[in-house]
Design an enzyme around this catalytic site. Structure first.
Site, PDB file in Angstrom:
ATOM      1  N   HIS A   9     -24.301   4.924 -13.103  1.00 45.24           N
ATOM      2  CA  HIS A   9     -24.798   3.750 -13.807  1.00 45.24           C
ATOM      3  C   HIS A   9     -23.724   2.675 -13.940  1.00 45.24           C
ATOM      4  CE1 HIS A   9     -28.050   6.513 -15.371  1.00 45.24           C
ATOM      5  NE2 HIS A   9     -28.712   5.492 -14.916  1.00 45.24           N
ATOM      6  N   GLU A  22     -38.966   9.754  -8.421  1.00 46.16           N
ATOM      7  CA  GLU A  22     -37.581  10.201  -8.521  1.00 46.16           C
ATOM      8  C   GLU A  22     -37.474  11.712  -8.354  1.00 46.16           C
ATOM      9  OE1 GLU A  22     -35.961   7.597 -12.142  1.00 46.16           O
ATOM     10  OE2 GLU A  22     -38.038   8.245 -12.334  1.00 46.16           O
ATOM     11  N   ASP A  43     -31.940   8.747  -8.373  1.00 49.56           N
ATOM     12  CA  ASP A  43     -32.315  10.058  -8.901  1.00 49.56           C
ATOM     13  C   ASP A  43     -32.957  10.928  -7.834  1.00 49.56           C
ATOM     14  OD1 ASP A  43     -31.348  10.169 -11.499  1.00 49.56           O
ATOM     15  OD2 ASP A  43     -33.033   9.045 -12.306  1.00 49.56           O
ATOM     16  N   CYS A  58     -36.774   0.747  -5.513  1.00 43.69           N
ATOM     17  CA  CYS A  58     -35.996  -0.030  -6.483  1.00 43.69           C
ATOM     18  C   CYS A  58     -34.628   0.598  -6.743  1.00 43.69           C
ATOM     19  CB  CYS A  58     -36.757  -0.184  -7.797  1.00 43.69           C
ATOM     20  SG  CYS A  58     -37.075   1.359  -8.671  1.00 43.69           S
TER      21      CYS A  58
END
Length: 392
Positions: free
Chosen positions: A15, A253, A277, A322
Protein backbone atom coordinates in the site's frame (compact mmCIF):
# COMPACT_ATOMS: atom_id res chain seq x y z
CA UNK A 1 8.99 18.17 -0.69
CA UNK A 2 9.56 14.41 -0.99
CA UNK A 3 11.66 13.72 -4.08
CA UNK A 4 12.02 9.94 -3.69
CA UNK A 5 11.57 7.12 -1.17
CA UNK A 6 13.89 4.19 -0.50
CA UNK A 7 12.77 1.34 1.77
CA UNK A 8 14.97 -1.39 3.18
CA UNK A 9 12.09 -3.84 3.05
CA UNK A 10 8.64 -4.07 1.50
CA UNK A 11 7.51 -4.69 -2.07
CA UNK A 12 6.35 -2.72 -5.09
CA UNK A 13 2.75 -3.90 -4.58
CA UNK A 14 2.47 -2.72 -0.96
CA UNK A 15 0.00 0.00 0.00
CA UNK A 16 2.90 2.37 0.68
CA UNK A 17 4.21 1.87 -2.85
CA UNK A 18 0.75 2.41 -4.32
CA UNK A 19 0.39 5.67 -2.37
CA UNK A 20 3.80 6.88 -3.58
CA UNK A 21 2.86 6.14 -7.20
CA UNK A 22 -0.40 8.06 -6.79
CA UNK A 23 1.71 11.14 -5.97
CA UNK A 24 4.23 10.44 -8.74
CA UNK A 25 7.05 9.90 -6.23
CA UNK A 26 9.85 7.51 -7.30
CA UNK A 27 10.16 4.66 -4.81
CA UNK A 28 12.46 1.68 -4.30
CA UNK A 29 11.41 -1.17 -2.05
CA UNK A 30 13.38 -4.09 -0.65
CA UNK A 31 16.68 -2.24 -1.06
CA UNK A 32 18.26 -4.13 1.85
CA UNK A 33 19.12 -3.15 5.40
CA UNK A 34 22.42 -1.56 4.32
CA UNK A 35 20.49 1.54 3.22
CA UNK A 36 19.67 2.16 6.89
CA UNK A 37 23.37 2.85 7.49
CA UNK A 38 23.63 5.64 4.92
CA UNK A 39 24.74 8.81 6.72
CA UNK A 40 22.26 11.64 7.16
CA UNK A 41 22.71 14.27 4.45
CA UNK A 42 24.16 11.88 1.85
CA UNK A 43 23.05 12.66 -1.69
CA UNK A 44 21.19 9.80 -3.38
CA UNK A 45 20.24 9.26 -7.01
CA UNK A 46 17.03 7.21 -7.28
CA UNK A 47 15.50 5.88 -10.49
CA UNK A 48 12.19 4.23 -9.65
CA UNK A 49 11.56 3.10 -13.23
CA UNK A 50 14.89 1.24 -13.46
CA UNK A 51 15.00 0.23 -9.81
CA UNK A 52 18.38 1.93 -9.33
CA UNK A 53 19.95 3.57 -6.30
CA UNK A 54 23.32 5.35 -6.40
CA UNK A 55 24.78 6.53 -3.09
CA UNK A 56 26.88 9.73 -3.25
CA UNK A 57 26.84 9.87 -7.07
CA UNK A 58 29.75 11.44 -8.92
CA UNK A 59 29.26 14.60 -10.94
CA UNK A 60 29.16 12.47 -14.10
CA UNK A 61 26.36 10.33 -12.69
CA UNK A 62 24.50 13.43 -11.49
CA UNK A 63 24.63 14.95 -14.98
CA UNK A 64 23.39 11.68 -16.47
CA UNK A 65 20.48 11.56 -13.99
CA UNK A 66 19.60 15.20 -14.61
CA UNK A 67 19.52 14.50 -18.34
CA UNK A 68 17.26 11.48 -17.86
CA UNK A 69 14.92 13.50 -15.66
CA UNK A 70 14.70 16.28 -18.25
CA UNK A 71 13.99 13.80 -21.07
CA UNK A 72 11.31 12.04 -19.05
CA UNK A 73 9.66 15.33 -18.16
CA UNK A 74 9.58 16.34 -21.84
CA UNK A 75 8.18 12.96 -22.85
CA UNK A 76 5.62 13.05 -20.03
CA UNK A 77 4.45 16.52 -21.08
CA UNK A 78 3.89 15.32 -24.65
CA UNK A 79 2.01 12.24 -23.44
CA UNK A 80 -0.20 14.35 -21.14
CA UNK A 81 -1.14 16.61 -24.03
CA UNK A 82 -2.06 13.59 -26.15
CA UNK A 83 -4.18 12.11 -23.35
CA UNK A 84 -7.12 14.39 -24.11
CA UNK A 85 -9.97 12.33 -25.53
CA UNK A 86 -10.73 8.61 -25.51
CA UNK A 87 -8.17 5.84 -25.95
CA UNK A 88 -8.93 3.67 -28.99
CA UNK A 89 -6.88 0.76 -30.27
CA UNK A 90 -5.52 0.74 -33.80
CA UNK A 91 -8.42 -1.49 -34.85
CA UNK A 92 -11.09 0.78 -33.38
CA UNK A 93 -11.88 -0.65 -29.93
CA UNK A 94 -12.32 1.96 -27.22
CA UNK A 95 -10.81 1.17 -23.83
CA UNK A 96 -11.78 3.36 -20.88
CA UNK A 97 -8.80 4.62 -18.88
CA UNK A 98 -9.93 5.65 -15.43
CA UNK A 99 -8.36 6.96 -12.23
CA UNK A 100 -8.02 5.26 -8.85
CA UNK A 101 -8.70 7.88 -6.18
CA UNK A 102 -9.02 8.15 -2.41
CA UNK A 103 -9.99 11.81 -1.98
CA UNK A 104 -11.35 14.88 -3.70
CA UNK A 105 -7.77 16.02 -4.31
CA UNK A 106 -7.06 12.72 -6.06
CA UNK A 107 -10.21 13.13 -8.13
CA UNK A 108 -9.09 16.53 -9.35
CA UNK A 109 -5.71 15.06 -10.25
CA UNK A 110 -7.50 12.35 -12.24
CA UNK A 111 -9.50 14.94 -14.15
CA UNK A 112 -6.32 16.94 -14.84
CA UNK A 113 -4.75 13.76 -16.23
CA UNK A 114 -7.76 13.36 -18.59
CA UNK A 115 -9.11 10.20 -16.96
CA UNK A 116 -12.43 8.98 -18.37
CA UNK A 117 -13.87 8.70 -14.86
CA UNK A 118 -12.92 6.81 -11.71
CA UNK A 119 -12.79 3.03 -11.66
CA UNK A 120 -12.03 2.88 -7.95
CA UNK A 121 -12.75 5.27 -5.09
CA UNK A 122 -11.12 3.91 -1.93
CA UNK A 123 -13.76 4.97 0.58
CA UNK A 124 -11.98 3.31 3.51
CA UNK A 125 -9.66 6.30 3.92
CA UNK A 126 -12.71 8.17 5.21
CA UNK A 127 -13.02 5.60 8.00
CA UNK A 128 -9.44 4.85 9.05
CA UNK A 129 -7.95 6.34 12.21
CA UNK A 130 -11.29 7.47 13.63
CA UNK A 131 -13.00 6.67 16.91
CA UNK A 132 -16.44 6.79 15.25
CA UNK A 133 -17.62 5.97 11.76
CA UNK A 134 -18.59 8.92 9.54
CA UNK A 135 -22.38 9.34 9.38
CA UNK A 136 -24.47 9.26 6.23
CA UNK A 137 -24.36 13.01 5.67
CA UNK A 138 -20.57 13.23 5.98
CA UNK A 139 -20.09 10.32 3.62
CA UNK A 140 -22.55 11.75 1.13
CA UNK A 141 -20.68 15.03 1.12
CA UNK A 142 -17.35 13.37 0.28
CA UNK A 143 -18.78 11.05 -2.38
CA UNK A 144 -20.70 13.93 -3.94
CA UNK A 145 -17.57 16.11 -4.07
CA UNK A 146 -15.64 13.32 -5.81
CA UNK A 147 -18.47 12.82 -8.33
CA UNK A 148 -18.73 16.55 -8.97
CA UNK A 149 -15.00 16.72 -9.64
CA UNK A 150 -15.43 14.21 -12.46
CA UNK A 151 -18.21 16.31 -13.97
CA UNK A 152 -20.65 13.65 -15.13
CA UNK A 153 -18.17 10.87 -15.79
CA UNK A 154 -18.90 7.59 -14.02
CA UNK A 155 -17.45 7.05 -10.57
CA UNK A 156 -17.07 3.60 -8.98
CA UNK A 157 -17.40 3.78 -5.19
CA UNK A 158 -15.95 0.74 -3.44
CA UNK A 159 -17.68 -0.14 -0.20
CA UNK A 160 -15.58 -0.17 2.95
CA UNK A 161 -12.51 -2.34 2.39
CA UNK A 162 -11.20 -2.68 5.93
CA UNK A 163 -9.76 -5.51 7.97
CA UNK A 164 -6.49 -7.26 7.20
CA UNK A 165 -3.83 -4.53 7.29
CA UNK A 166 -6.48 -1.78 7.60
CA UNK A 167 -8.10 -2.11 11.05
CA UNK A 168 -10.88 0.19 12.24
CA UNK A 169 -10.49 1.64 15.75
CA UNK A 170 -14.26 1.84 16.28
CA UNK A 171 -14.86 -1.85 15.50
CA UNK A 172 -13.64 -4.40 18.00
CA UNK A 173 -12.41 -7.39 16.04
CA UNK A 174 -11.18 -10.64 17.57
CA UNK A 175 -7.50 -11.45 17.07
CA UNK A 176 -6.85 -13.26 13.80
CA UNK A 177 -3.78 -15.38 13.15
CA UNK A 178 -3.88 -14.44 9.48
CA UNK A 179 -6.03 -11.33 8.95
CA UNK A 180 -5.39 -11.28 5.19
CA UNK A 181 -7.38 -14.51 5.00
CA UNK A 182 -9.86 -13.41 7.64
CA UNK A 183 -12.74 -11.02 8.14
CA UNK A 184 -12.04 -8.21 5.70
CA UNK A 185 -13.83 -6.39 2.90
CA UNK A 186 -17.42 -7.46 2.33
CA UNK A 187 -17.01 -10.19 4.94
CA UNK A 188 -16.56 -7.45 7.55
CA UNK A 189 -19.33 -5.11 6.40
CA UNK A 190 -21.92 -7.88 6.11
CA UNK A 191 -21.25 -8.62 9.78
CA UNK A 192 -22.01 -4.97 10.54
CA UNK A 193 -25.07 -4.31 8.36
CA UNK A 194 -25.85 -0.92 9.94
CA UNK A 195 -22.39 0.31 8.97
CA UNK A 196 -22.81 -0.99 5.43
CA UNK A 197 -26.34 0.37 5.12
CA UNK A 198 -25.23 3.88 6.10
CA UNK A 199 -22.57 3.80 3.41
CA UNK A 200 -24.93 2.48 0.76
CA UNK A 201 -27.56 5.10 1.57
CA UNK A 202 -24.95 7.85 1.13
CA UNK A 203 -23.93 6.35 -2.22
CA UNK A 204 -27.53 5.99 -3.40
CA UNK A 205 -28.27 9.63 -2.58
CA UNK A 206 -25.39 10.76 -4.78
CA UNK A 207 -26.48 8.38 -7.55
CA UNK A 208 -29.64 10.47 -8.04
CA UNK A 209 -27.46 13.28 -9.38
CA UNK A 210 -24.36 11.55 -10.77
CA UNK A 211 -23.51 8.26 -12.54
CA UNK A 212 -22.43 6.07 -9.63
CA UNK A 213 -21.39 2.42 -9.44
CA UNK A 214 -21.22 0.53 -6.15
CA UNK A 215 -18.48 -2.12 -5.91
CA UNK A 216 -17.97 -4.80 -3.26
CA UNK A 217 -14.44 -5.84 -2.23
CA UNK A 218 -13.20 -9.31 -1.31
CA UNK A 219 -16.14 -11.27 -2.71
CA UNK A 220 -15.88 -15.05 -2.58
CA UNK A 221 -19.45 -16.34 -2.90
CA UNK A 222 -22.75 -15.69 -4.63
CA UNK A 223 -24.37 -15.57 -1.19
CA UNK A 224 -22.29 -12.51 -0.26
CA UNK A 225 -23.42 -10.73 -3.42
CA UNK A 226 -27.08 -11.55 -2.79
CA UNK A 227 -26.87 -10.39 0.84
CA UNK A 228 -25.29 -7.10 -0.26
CA UNK A 229 -27.97 -6.60 -2.90
CA UNK A 230 -30.65 -6.87 -0.23
CA UNK A 231 -28.94 -4.09 1.71
CA UNK A 232 -28.53 -2.04 -1.47
CA UNK A 233 -32.26 -2.36 -2.22
CA UNK A 234 -33.04 -1.16 1.31
CA UNK A 235 -30.59 1.72 0.93
CA UNK A 236 -32.14 2.79 -2.36
CA UNK A 237 -35.57 2.78 -0.72
CA UNK A 238 -34.33 4.96 2.13
CA UNK A 239 -32.63 7.29 -0.36
CA UNK A 240 -35.85 7.91 -2.28
CA UNK A 241 -35.73 5.10 -4.85
CA UNK A 242 -33.16 3.48 -7.08
CA UNK A 243 -31.42 5.89 -9.44
CA UNK A 244 -31.57 4.80 -13.07
CA UNK A 245 -27.81 5.24 -13.53
CA UNK A 246 -26.83 3.20 -10.44
CA UNK A 247 -24.78 0.08 -11.20
CA UNK A 248 -23.64 -2.73 -8.94
CA UNK A 249 -20.48 -4.80 -9.28
CA UNK A 250 -17.78 -6.70 -7.45
CA UNK A 251 -14.02 -6.81 -7.21
CA UNK A 252 -12.31 -10.04 -8.19
CA UNK A 253 -9.45 -10.51 -5.75
CA UNK A 254 -10.12 -14.05 -4.56
CA UNK A 255 -9.07 -16.64 -7.17
CA UNK A 256 -12.25 -18.67 -6.75
CA UNK A 257 -14.33 -15.64 -7.77
CA UNK A 258 -12.53 -15.53 -11.11
CA UNK A 259 -13.10 -19.23 -11.65
CA UNK A 260 -16.84 -19.05 -10.98
CA UNK A 261 -17.57 -15.75 -12.71
CA UNK A 262 -20.30 -17.45 -14.76
CA UNK A 263 -22.24 -18.02 -11.51
CA UNK A 264 -21.64 -14.47 -10.31
CA UNK A 265 -22.35 -12.72 -13.62
CA UNK A 266 -26.19 -12.86 -13.45
CA UNK A 267 -26.10 -10.84 -10.23
CA UNK A 268 -23.75 -7.98 -11.19
CA UNK A 269 -23.38 -5.24 -13.77
CA UNK A 270 -19.58 -5.38 -13.91
CA UNK A 271 -16.44 -7.06 -12.60
CA UNK A 272 -13.26 -5.26 -11.58
CA UNK A 273 -10.03 -7.17 -11.00
CA UNK A 274 -7.94 -6.17 -8.00
CA UNK A 275 -4.69 -7.63 -9.29
CA UNK A 276 -2.67 -6.77 -6.17
CA UNK A 277 -4.70 -9.10 -3.95
CA UNK A 278 -5.48 -11.58 -6.71
CA UNK A 279 -1.75 -12.02 -7.25
CA UNK A 280 -0.89 -12.43 -3.58
CA UNK A 281 -3.66 -14.98 -3.06
CA UNK A 282 -2.91 -16.92 -6.24
CA UNK A 283 0.82 -17.13 -5.48
CA UNK A 284 0.48 -17.45 -1.68
CA UNK A 285 2.90 -14.50 -1.34
CA UNK A 286 1.93 -11.63 0.95
CA UNK A 287 2.23 -8.39 -1.01
CA UNK A 288 4.11 -6.41 1.67
CA UNK A 289 6.66 -9.11 2.46
CA UNK A 290 10.05 -8.33 0.93
CA UNK A 291 11.09 -11.98 1.35
CA UNK A 292 8.60 -13.05 -1.32
CA UNK A 293 8.43 -9.82 -3.33
CA UNK A 294 9.94 -11.54 -6.37
CA UNK A 295 6.86 -13.77 -6.54
CA UNK A 296 4.24 -11.03 -6.53
CA UNK A 297 4.29 -10.26 -10.25
CA UNK A 298 0.81 -9.98 -11.74
CA UNK A 299 2.15 -11.12 -15.12
CA UNK A 300 2.61 -14.65 -13.79
CA UNK A 301 0.82 -16.89 -16.34
CA UNK A 302 -1.32 -18.34 -13.54
CA UNK A 303 -2.67 -14.89 -12.65
CA UNK A 304 -3.29 -14.15 -16.34
CA UNK A 305 -5.14 -17.47 -16.61
CA UNK A 306 -7.44 -16.39 -13.78
CA UNK A 307 -8.20 -13.12 -15.59
CA UNK A 308 -8.81 -15.06 -18.80
CA UNK A 309 -11.23 -17.39 -16.98
CA UNK A 310 -13.01 -14.39 -15.51
CA UNK A 311 -13.46 -12.73 -18.89
CA UNK A 312 -14.74 -15.96 -20.43
CA UNK A 313 -17.21 -16.66 -17.63
CA UNK A 314 -18.37 -13.04 -17.48
CA UNK A 315 -19.96 -13.25 -20.91
CA UNK A 316 -21.46 -9.85 -21.74
CA UNK A 317 -20.72 -8.42 -18.29
CA UNK A 318 -17.84 -5.94 -18.70
CA UNK A 319 -14.50 -6.56 -16.98
CA UNK A 320 -12.19 -3.85 -15.69
CA UNK A 321 -8.81 -3.99 -13.96
CA UNK A 322 -8.18 -1.53 -11.14
CA UNK A 323 -5.05 -3.09 -9.61
CA UNK A 324 -1.48 -1.97 -10.20
CA UNK A 325 -1.15 -4.33 -13.17
CA UNK A 326 -3.37 -1.98 -15.19
CA UNK A 327 -0.57 0.60 -15.19
CA UNK A 328 2.22 -1.86 -16.04
CA UNK A 329 3.42 -1.03 -19.59
CA UNK A 330 4.06 -4.73 -20.25
CA UNK A 331 0.53 -5.66 -19.19
CA UNK A 332 -1.75 -3.21 -21.01
CA UNK A 333 -1.81 -5.05 -24.33
CA UNK A 334 -2.14 -8.46 -22.65
CA UNK A 335 -5.13 -7.33 -20.59
CA UNK A 336 -6.84 -5.99 -23.71
CA UNK A 337 -6.13 -9.29 -25.42
CA UNK A 338 -7.70 -11.22 -22.54
CA UNK A 339 -10.92 -9.23 -22.88
CA UNK A 340 -10.52 -6.35 -20.43
CA UNK A 341 -12.11 -3.13 -21.70
CA UNK A 342 -11.48 -0.76 -18.82
CA UNK A 343 -8.27 0.08 -16.96
CA UNK A 344 -8.17 2.13 -13.76
CA UNK A 345 -4.82 3.45 -12.58
CA UNK A 346 -3.29 6.16 -10.36
CA UNK A 347 -3.73 9.60 -11.90
CA UNK A 348 -0.09 10.13 -13.00
CA UNK A 349 -0.27 6.89 -15.02
CA UNK A 350 -3.40 7.78 -17.02
CA UNK A 351 -1.67 9.49 -19.99
CA UNK A 352 0.88 6.70 -20.43
CA UNK A 353 -1.77 3.98 -20.31
CA UNK A 354 -3.82 5.83 -22.93
CA UNK A 355 -0.74 5.95 -25.11
CA UNK A 356 -0.27 2.18 -24.72
CA UNK A 357 -3.90 1.49 -25.60
CA UNK A 358 -3.65 3.59 -28.76
CA UNK A 359 -0.59 1.60 -29.83
CA UNK A 360 -2.33 -1.75 -29.34
CA UNK A 361 -4.32 -3.88 -31.74
CA UNK A 362 -6.99 -6.12 -30.21
CA UNK A 363 -6.40 -8.86 -32.76
CA UNK A 364 -2.64 -8.86 -32.16
CA UNK A 365 -3.15 -8.57 -28.40
CA UNK A 366 -5.32 -11.70 -28.37
CA UNK A 367 -2.59 -13.72 -30.02
CA UNK A 368 0.00 -12.34 -27.63
CA UNK A 369 -2.20 -13.14 -24.62
CA UNK A 370 -2.69 -16.72 -25.80
CA UNK A 371 1.07 -17.16 -26.02
CA UNK A 372 1.59 -15.54 -22.62
CA UNK A 373 -0.69 -18.11 -21.00
CA UNK A 374 1.71 -20.86 -22.08
CA UNK A 375 4.82 -19.18 -20.62
CA UNK A 376 6.66 -20.68 -17.67
CA UNK A 377 6.72 -17.54 -15.52
CA UNK A 378 6.35 -13.77 -15.31
CA UNK A 379 9.87 -13.10 -16.57
CA UNK A 380 9.18 -15.10 -19.71
CA UNK A 381 5.92 -13.20 -20.22
CA UNK A 382 7.76 -9.88 -20.00
CA UNK A 383 10.38 -11.07 -22.48
CA UNK A 384 7.60 -12.14 -24.83
CA UNK A 385 5.87 -8.75 -24.63
CA UNK A 386 9.06 -6.75 -25.10
CA UNK A 387 10.23 -8.86 -28.02
CA UNK A 388 6.87 -8.25 -29.74
CA UNK A 389 7.34 -4.45 -29.71
CA UNK A 390 8.76 -3.23 -33.03
CA UNK A 391 12.19 -1.61 -32.67
CA UNK A 392 12.38 2.11 -33.21
Amino acid sequence: RVRAIVLARGSASSHAAILARSYGIPMLTGAGTSVLDIAEGTLLAVDGARGELVVAPTEEVRNDVRGRIARRERDAAAVRTAAIGPATTTDGVEVAVLANVASVVDARAGVAAHADGSGLVRTELLFLGRERAPDRDEQEGVYRAVAEAFGGRRVVLRTLDAGGDKPLPFLTQPHEENPFLGVRGVRLTLRHPDLMLDQLVAMCRVAHDHPISVMLPMVSTVEEVLAARVLLDQACHEAGGRAESLRFGIMVEVPVAALKSASLAPHVDFFSVGTNDLTQYALAAERGNSGVAQLTDGLDPGVLALIAALCTGAGDVPVSVCGELAADPDAVGLLIGLGVRSLSVVAPAVPGVKQRVRAASVSAARGLAERALTCAGAAEVRDLVRSSVPSG
